[in-house]
Design a protein around this motif. Structure first.
Motif, PDB file in Angstrom:
ATOM      1  N   LYS A  91       3.392  13.709 -10.415  1.00  0.00           N
ATOM      2  CA  LYS A  91       4.377  14.755 -10.782  1.00  0.00           C
ATOM      3  C   LYS A  91       4.918  14.534 -12.187  1.00  0.00           C
ATOM      4  O   LYS A  91       4.931  15.460 -13.001  1.00  0.00           O
ATOM      5  N   THR A  92       5.340  13.304 -12.476  1.00  0.00           N
ATOM      6  CA  THR A  92       5.968  13.087 -13.795  1.00  0.00           C
ATOM      7  C   THR A  92       4.940  13.206 -14.917  1.00  0.00           C
ATOM      8  O   THR A  92       5.283  13.596 -16.023  1.00  0.00           O
ATOM      9  N   GLY A  93       3.694  12.857 -14.635  1.00  0.00           N
ATOM     10  CA  GLY A  93       2.674  12.884 -15.686  1.00  0.00           C
ATOM     11  C   GLY A  93       1.893  14.180 -15.734  1.00  0.00           C
ATOM     12  O   GLY A  93       0.923  14.280 -16.490  1.00  0.00           O
ATOM     13  N   ASN A  94       2.284  15.172 -14.912  1.00  0.00           N
ATOM     14  CA  ASN A  94       1.544  16.453 -14.834  1.00  0.00           C
ATOM     15  C   ASN A  94       0.047  16.230 -14.631  1.00  0.00           C
ATOM     16  O   ASN A  94      -0.786  16.775 -15.351  1.00  0.00           O
ATOM     17  N   ILE A  95      -0.262  15.426 -13.656  1.00  0.00           N
ATOM     18  CA  ILE A  95      -1.661  15.081 -13.378  1.00  0.00           C
ATOM     19  C   ILE A  95      -2.086  15.896 -12.148  1.00  0.00           C
ATOM     20  O   ILE A  95      -1.311  15.992 -11.182  1.00  0.00           O
ATOM     21  N   PRO A  96      -3.289  16.488 -12.150  1.00  0.00           N
ATOM     22  CA  PRO A  96      -3.707  17.269 -10.975  1.00  0.00           C
ATOM     23  C   PRO A  96      -3.692  16.411  -9.704  1.00  0.00           C
ATOM     24  O   PRO A  96      -4.160  15.266  -9.726  1.00  0.00           O
ATOM     25  N   PHE A  97      -3.161  16.959  -8.616  1.00  0.00           N
ATOM     26  CA  PHE A  97      -2.982  16.181  -7.376  1.00  0.00           C
ATOM     27  C   PHE A  97      -4.312  15.897  -6.676  1.00  0.00           C
ATOM     28  O   PHE A  97      -5.144  16.771  -6.513  1.00  0.00           O
TER      29      PHE A  97
ATOM     30  N   ARG B 127       0.831  -1.206   0.000  1.00  0.00           N
ATOM     31  CA  ARG B 127       0.000   0.000   0.000  1.00  0.00           C
ATOM     32  C   ARG B 127       0.867   1.258   0.000  1.00  0.00           C
ATOM     33  O   ARG B 127       0.630   2.206  -0.747  1.00  0.00           O
ATOM     34  N   GLN B 128       1.906   1.242   0.858  1.00  0.00           N
ATOM     35  CA  GLN B 128       2.833   2.373   0.918  1.00  0.00           C
ATOM     36  C   GLN B 128       3.552   2.542  -0.426  1.00  0.00           C
ATOM     37  O   GLN B 128       3.714   3.656  -0.930  1.00  0.00           O
ATOM     38  N   MET B 129       3.966   1.419  -1.005  1.00  0.00           N
ATOM     39  CA  MET B 129       4.654   1.466  -2.302  1.00  0.00           C
ATOM     40  C   MET B 129       3.722   2.061  -3.358  1.00  0.00           C
ATOM     41  O   MET B 129       4.147   2.843  -4.215  1.00  0.00           O
ATOM     42  N   ALA B 130       2.436   1.697  -3.280  1.00  0.00           N
ATOM     43  CA  ALA B 130       1.463   2.218  -4.241  1.00  0.00           C
ATOM     44  C   ALA B 130       1.274   3.723  -4.063  1.00  0.00           C
ATOM     45  O   ALA B 130       1.260   4.492  -5.035  1.00  0.00           O
ATOM     46  N   GLU B 131       1.168   4.152  -2.809  1.00  0.00           N
ATOM     47  CA  GLU B 131       0.963   5.587  -2.541  1.00  0.00           C
ATOM     48  C   GLU B 131       2.131   6.400  -3.111  1.00  0.00           C
ATOM     49  O   GLU B 131       1.932   7.404  -3.796  1.00  0.00           O
ATOM     50  N   GLU B 132       3.361   5.915  -2.850  1.00  0.00           N
ATOM     51  CA  GLU B 132       4.534   6.643  -3.342  1.00  0.00           C
ATOM     52  C   GLU B 132       4.591   6.643  -4.871  1.00  0.00           C
ATOM     53  O   GLU B 132       4.958   7.635  -5.490  1.00  0.00           O
ATOM     54  N   SER B 133       4.206   5.519  -5.474  1.00  0.00           N
ATOM     55  CA  SER B 133       4.259   5.431  -6.941  1.00  0.00           C
ATOM     56  C   SER B 133       3.273   6.412  -7.569  1.00  0.00           C
ATOM     57  O   SER B 133       3.595   7.094  -8.548  1.00  0.00           O
ATOM     58  N   VAL B 134       2.057   6.458  -7.016  1.00  0.00           N
ATOM     59  CA  VAL B 134       1.045   7.348  -7.595  1.00  0.00           C
ATOM     60  C   VAL B 134       1.454   8.805  -7.366  1.00  0.00           C
ATOM     61  O   VAL B 134       1.365   9.636  -8.278  1.00  0.00           O
ATOM     62  N   ASP B 135       1.954   9.126  -6.164  1.00  0.00           N
ATOM     63  CA  ASP B 135       2.419  10.507  -5.911  1.00  0.00           C
ATOM     64  C   ASP B 135       3.505  10.906  -6.912  1.00  0.00           C
ATOM     65  O   ASP B 135       3.506  12.019  -7.436  1.00  0.00           O
ATOM     66  N   THR B 136       4.419   9.961  -7.181  1.00  0.00           N
ATOM     67  CA  THR B 136       5.493  10.248  -8.137  1.00  0.00           C
ATOM     68  C   THR B 136       4.923  10.392  -9.550  1.00  0.00           C
ATOM     69  O   THR B 136       5.304  11.309 -10.297  1.00  0.00           O
ATOM     70  N   GLY B 137       4.003   9.482  -9.892  1.00  0.00           N
ATOM     71  CA  GLY B 137       3.389   9.522 -11.226  1.00  0.00           C
ATOM     72  C   GLY B 137       2.615  10.814 -11.476  1.00  0.00           C
ATOM     73  O   GLY B 137       2.593  11.332 -12.599  1.00  0.00           O
TER      74      GLY B 137
END
Ligand SMILES: Cc1cc2nc3c(=O)[nH]c(=O)nc-3n(C[C@H](O)[C@H](O)[C@H](O)COP(=O)(O)OP(=O)(O)OC[C@H]3O[C@@H](n4cnc5c(N)ncnc54)[C@H](O)[C@@H]3O)c2cc1C
Length: 531
Positions: A398-404, A386-396
């Motif tokens: 930023k890299t994908g310019n997706i609204p937070f 779950r933690q790994m998923a949260e970090e991946s989506v947070d990173t994605g």
């Protein structure tokens, strides 16, 4: 939690969704093990347009072959990796809270044969409890000799001084993967097994804009466009990284771990044993699991990156030999009901040499962003998905310019959520779905029939696996839906013809499909049976 309508789960419907409904996805996730499925749940529950593609079945690779522990990792504490332990203990707490039907409190006993071991392990494990804070599952305590024997009747008694009891979590790995897939779909994601990513699409500036995938079952391929592409392919991450940049050095060094499954009577009680130091300096477990005991694991570096790794004779011997020093009536080769191997996606440090022992490589996860924008996540543990998923989506984001949007998963109930299920019956594993399966069996008498005289599994569970859990092969059902392969590999082979027949009816397949399925299953199961 809602139970989803059948129509949403049809493969045809999901493939249509994939190609027709969305022009540009927010997240495209490659890989349907613990990590990828966790990311799909995270992204979809934040409201992002999410698609996940798995080349084989969900959890076919490492995520169905774990020791089935939701744990902080006592041995990482021994090595002083406190941050990793704290993270995993916190995640253990979330997982137990959000999937109480699958995760339970398990007592572990360490038998002590030297005078100093009892105070030593009591202090160490008390620290483990303290690190868990209010998420602790119970206090670690010293035990007198006779208490140890009462709880582990089969423990070697000669020179036994006493013991220490501590608590950790225990779960069913592939069942959790299936429930995560269902949760992601309920949150709006499109999730498909048997779809392999074969190519990454890029724009003129070399940025990744999508993927090409092939439908492994029905044939055909399709292009998908997306803002962020996440590579969550476990031991296979380097294949995707090299699709992106053939010059890139490999980051994963797989390490094989083998487990043996034997009858529960070899422990004689409901408590697990923990062997704190094997001859190669690691820990080994004997953990009760569905009326069986799982013994393991080994940890050896291997070179092959495969979906069906095979146990080596030396690994089987090592486990039997180690266990024989702790159990009075130790299991022999003939007692082994299943042997299974899994590959840890250890993320090697940049400067690793081939001689670095795999047990020295950190179990923490690695998250990297390539110049093209590809996000890769690997390593870690089931417990920390779950933690790994949260970090991946947070990173994605930023890299994908997706609204937070904020992560929702700390309090998100996982499909099947049910408090205090009756664990004496196998079907508890379905959590809140159990009632639906029983209803199905009542509606059609033939669905109530058992698949094998010695086991509770029913035809209704096969029907359920096809209709609601995306099972498409006999292996999907017997290995990762009802777990028969892991509980008794030989008996599971005897179940295969009945399972193939039911699946053929559900999927409208002919006799030759049925026969081919049985043949393929017998071949797969062969590697789980010791001769
Ligand atoms: C022996 C052993 C014991 C363990 N015990 C525990 C334990 O008790 N507790 C714990 O917390 N952790 C444990 N772990 C660790 C845990 O099992 C892993 O960290 C976790 O399962 C890894 O999940 P994953 O999704 O990253 O990888 P995987 O489960 O391997 O998933 C990756 C997926 O990507 C798919 N894929 C690959 N290429 C493509 C492509 N081109 N297109 C589409 N899909 C693709 C694969 O088919 C695979 O299904 C253990 C690991 C091992 C090996």
């Amino acid at each position: 939690m809602n139970s989803y309508p059948l129509s949403e789960m049809s493969r045809e419907g999901l493939i249509k969704q994939l190609t027709d409904s969305v022009e540009n996805w927010d997240f495209i996730i490659i890989g349907g093990g613990a990590t990828g499925l966790g990311i799909a749940v995270d992204a979809a529950s934040r409201g992002y347009k999410t698609v996940l593609l798995e080349q084989s079945d969900f959890a076919k690779a490492t995520s169905s072959r774990s020791t089935k522990l939701v744990h902080g990792g006592v041995r990482y504490l021994q090595k002083g990796d406190v941050a990793l332990v704290v993270e995993a203990l916190r995640e253990r707490g979330y997982l137990k809270k959000n999937a109480p039907h699958l995760v339970k409190d398990q007592r572990f006993i360490i038998g002590n044969y030297k005078w100093w071991e009892r105070p030593f392990y009591t202090i160490g494990l008390t620290l483990y409890d303290l690190l868990a804070g209010k998420m602790s599952l119970g206090r670690s305590l010293p035990m007198r000799r006779k208490e140890v024997i009462r709880n582990i009747p089969r423990i070697v008694q000669k020179n036994l001084k006493g013991g220490v009891v501590y608590h950790d979590g225990q779960f069913d790995d592939s069942r959790l993967a299936i429930n995560l897939m269902q949760t992601a779909i309920e949150k709006g994601a499109t999730v498909l097994n048997y779809c392999r990513v074969t190519r990454l699409l890029k724009n003129g500036e070399g940025k990744i804009t999508g993927v090409t995938a092939e439908n492994v079952l029905e044939g055909g391929s399709f292009d998908l466009k997306g803002n962020c592409i996440i590579n969550a392919t476990g031991i296979f991450v380097d294949d995707i990284i090299q699709m992106d940049n053939p010059e890139e050095k490999p980051m994963v060094r797989p390490s094989q771990g083998v487990h043996l499954v034997v009858d529960k009577s070899f422990l004689g009680g409901d408590d697990a044993i923990m062997i704190p130091k094997t001859s190669d300096g690691r820990v080994m477990f004997g953990v009760p699991w569905h009326n069986r005991v799982i013994l393991g694991t080994t940890d050896i570096p291997v070179k092959d990156f495969v979906l069906e790794p095979k146990a080596l004779e030396e690994e089987v011997d090592f486990i039997l030999e180690t266990v024989s020093r702790y159990l009075e009536k130790a299991p022999q080769r003939k007692d082994i009901l299943c042997v299974f191997a899994g590959l840890r996606p250890l993320a090697a440090p940049k400067n690793h040499s081939d001689s670095t022992k795999t047990k020295e490589i950190s179990r923490s996860h690695k998250l990297i962003v390539s110049n093209s924008g590809l996000v890769t996540i690997t390593g870690g543990k089931w417990t920390t998905y779950r933690q790994m998923a949260e970090e991946s989506v947070d990173t994605g984001i930023k890299t994908g310019n997706i609204p937070f949007r904020k992560c929702q998963t700390r309090d998100l109930k996982i499909h099947g959520y049910l408090l205090n299920p009756d664990r004496t019956k196998w079907k508890y594993i379905y959590g809140s779905d159990q009632a639906e399966i029983i209803k199905l069996e009542k509606e059609n008498v033939s669905f109530g029939q058992k698949l094998h005289k010695d086991y509770e599994f029913t035809a209704g569970e096969v029907v359920w696996a096809v209709r609601k859990e995306m099972a498409r092969t006999v292996d999907d059902v017997l290995a990762r839906r009802v777990r028969a392969l892991y509980l008794d590999a030989k008996a599971s082979v005897e179940m295969a013809p009945a399972v193939a027949k039911i699946m053929a009816m559900e999927l409208k397949r002919d006799k030759s499909w049925e026969q081919q399925q049985v043949k393929e299953y017998v071949e797969i199961a062969g590697a789980y049976i010791l001769n």
